[in-house]
Design an enzyme around this catalytic site. Structure first.
Site, PDB file in Angstrom:
ATOM      1  N   GLY A  19       0.780  -1.244   0.000  1.00 18.91           N
ATOM      2  CA  GLY A  19       0.000   0.000   0.000  1.00 18.91           C
ATOM      3  C   GLY A  19       0.805   1.283   0.000  1.00 18.91           C
ATOM      4  O   GLY A  19       0.301   2.330   0.404  1.00 18.91           O
ATOM      5  N   ARG A  95      -5.791  -8.987  -8.346  1.00 14.37           N
ATOM      6  CA  ARG A  95      -6.861  -9.761  -8.965  1.00 14.37           C
ATOM      7  C   ARG A  95      -7.205  -9.128 -10.308  1.00 14.37           C
ATOM      8  O   ARG A  95      -7.076  -7.921 -10.488  1.00 14.37           O
ATOM      9  CB  ARG A  95      -8.126  -9.755  -8.096  1.00 14.37           C
ATOM     10  CG  ARG A  95      -7.954 -10.330  -6.724  1.00 14.37           C
ATOM     11  CD  ARG A  95      -7.512 -11.771  -6.712  1.00 14.37           C
ATOM     12  NE  ARG A  95      -8.349 -12.642  -7.462  1.00 14.37           N
ATOM     13  CZ  ARG A  95      -8.729 -13.866  -7.069  1.00 14.37           C
ATOM     14  NH1 ARG A  95      -8.317 -14.324  -5.893  1.00 14.37           N
ATOM     15  NH2 ARG A  95      -9.483 -14.618  -7.824  1.00 14.37           N
ATOM     16  N   ILE A  96      -7.646  -9.978 -11.234  1.00 17.06           N
ATOM     17  CA  ILE A  96      -8.057  -9.490 -12.550  1.00 17.06           C
ATOM     18  C   ILE A  96      -9.435  -8.849 -12.397  1.00 17.06           C
ATOM     19  O   ILE A  96     -10.303  -9.391 -11.710  1.00 17.06           O
ATOM     20  CB  ILE A  96      -8.153 -10.671 -13.549  1.00 17.06           C
ATOM     21  CG1 ILE A  96      -6.818 -11.408 -13.604  1.00 17.06           C
ATOM     22  CG2 ILE A  96      -8.657 -10.183 -14.900  1.00 17.06           C
ATOM     23  CD1 ILE A  96      -5.874 -11.023 -14.677  1.00 17.06           C
ATOM     24  N   HIS A 113       1.431   0.020 -13.348  1.00 15.38           N
ATOM     25  CA  HIS A 113       2.146  -1.232 -13.630  1.00 15.38           C
ATOM     26  C   HIS A 113       3.648  -0.946 -13.708  1.00 15.38           C
ATOM     27  O   HIS A 113       4.069  -0.031 -14.423  1.00 15.38           O
ATOM     28  CB  HIS A 113       1.638  -1.820 -14.950  1.00 15.38           C
ATOM     29  CG  HIS A 113       2.299  -3.111 -15.298  1.00 15.38           C
ATOM     30  ND1 HIS A 113       1.936  -4.309 -14.713  1.00 15.38           N
ATOM     31  CD2 HIS A 113       3.321  -3.390 -16.136  1.00 15.38           C
ATOM     32  CE1 HIS A 113       2.705  -5.271 -15.188  1.00 15.38           C
ATOM     33  NE2 HIS A 113       3.555  -4.736 -16.051  1.00 15.38           N
TER      34      HIS A 113
HETATM   35  C1  GRF Z   1       3.584  -1.279  -7.530  1.00 13.05           C
HETATM   36  O1  GRF Z   1       4.884  -1.457  -7.950  1.00 13.05           O
HETATM   37  C2  GRF Z   1       2.637  -1.240  -8.692  1.00 13.05           C
HETATM   38  O2  GRF Z   1       3.201  -0.797  -9.880  1.00 13.05           O
HETATM   39  C3  GRF Z   1       2.231  -2.689  -8.858  1.00 13.05           C
HETATM   40  O3  GRF Z   1       2.195  -3.205  -7.554  1.00 13.05           O
HETATM   41  C4  GRF Z   1       3.067  -2.467  -6.718  1.00 13.05           C
HETATM   42  C5  GRF Z   1       2.287  -2.045  -5.532  1.00 13.05           C
HETATM   43  O4  GRF Z   1       3.069  -1.505  -4.512  1.00 13.05           O
HETATM   44  N1  GRF Z   1       1.012  -2.813  -9.583  1.00 13.05           N
HETATM   45  P1  GRF Z   1       2.407  -0.859  -3.244  1.00 13.05           P
HETATM   46  O5  GRF Z   1       1.482  -1.902  -2.619  1.00 13.05           O
HETATM   47  O6  GRF Z   1       1.625   0.337  -3.683  1.00 13.05           O
HETATM   48  O7  GRF Z   1       3.520  -0.491  -2.335  1.00 13.05           O
END
Ligand code: GRF
Length: 193
Positions: A19, A95-96, A113
């Site tokens: 998070g 999750r998708i 991403h």
């Molecule tokens: C991030 O690197 C994001 O790009 C990917 O999952 C990670 C989440 O990190 N989708 P966090 O839980 O916000 O620290």
């Protein structure tokens, strides 16, 4: 369609883990000139560390166990309606999101991403990027569509990979970059209406 009326847009953030992006988006939302208000946090994991930030900042949160995808999505849609959510930000949500959910929600869903999409969709991006000896990597904020990590790109930020980088250092660098990227992408996206 998101309508900018001068009022902040109601946002739900979906998480599964740490998070750090949620924490950062909450911080951004508290700025006077930010365009969003985070009204809801959804987690599919009861022990997601990120839930701490929802609690700390007194944001409503729900844990949806996803044992049955259909039922879980119906439950989430209800929560989104009750909180009048206009935009979803996925932030490490593992999750998708189904095509049916995208249709039913009928408002934008953004995702962050950790790669320079369209390269390295899916999981284990850091490992793949390093294995392929890429010189650059980064992160992308994009709209969620029915195909995984394939919706319209809103904003992307690139960093150089050093020969000393490993999965841990690369992840750290990209995470830092993401904390700057996600709010900027949201601003850009919402300002386009
Ligand atoms: C991030 O690197 C994001 O790009 C990917 O999952 C990670 C989440 O990190 N989708 P966090 O839980 O916000 O620290």
């Amino acid at each position: 369609m998101v309508k900018l009326t001068g009022k902040k847009i109601n946002v739900a953030v979906f998480i599964s883990g740490r998070g750090s992006n949620l924490k950062n988006l909450i911080k951004y939302s508290k700025l006077k000139n930010s365009l969003i208000k985070i009204k809801l946090v959804i987690s599919n994991k009861i022990n997601a560390k990120g839930l701490y930030f929802a609690k700390k900042y007194k944001i409503k949160y729900f844990i949806i166990n996803y044992k049955n995808i259909k039922i879980s999505e119906i439950k989430i849609l209800k929560k989104l309606t009750i909180s009048k959510i206009e935009l979803i930000c996925l932030a490490g949500f593992m999750r998708i999101i189904s095509e049916n959910f995208i249709k039913k929600f009928n408002k934008p869903i953004l995702n962050i991403h950790p790669s320079l999409l369209p390269k390295y969709k899916g999981l284990n991006t850091y490992k793949k990027v390093l294995q392929n000896k890429e010189k650059f990597s980064g992160s992308t904020v994009h709209l969620v569509s029915k195909k995984l990590d394939s919706g319209k790109i809103i904003l992307q930020k690139k960093i150089k990979i050093s020969k000393y980088d490993n999965i841990k250092t690369l992840e750290k660098k990209i995470l830092l970059l993401e904390h700057n990227l996600y709010p900027r992408a949201i601003k850009k996206f919402l300002s386009s209406f």
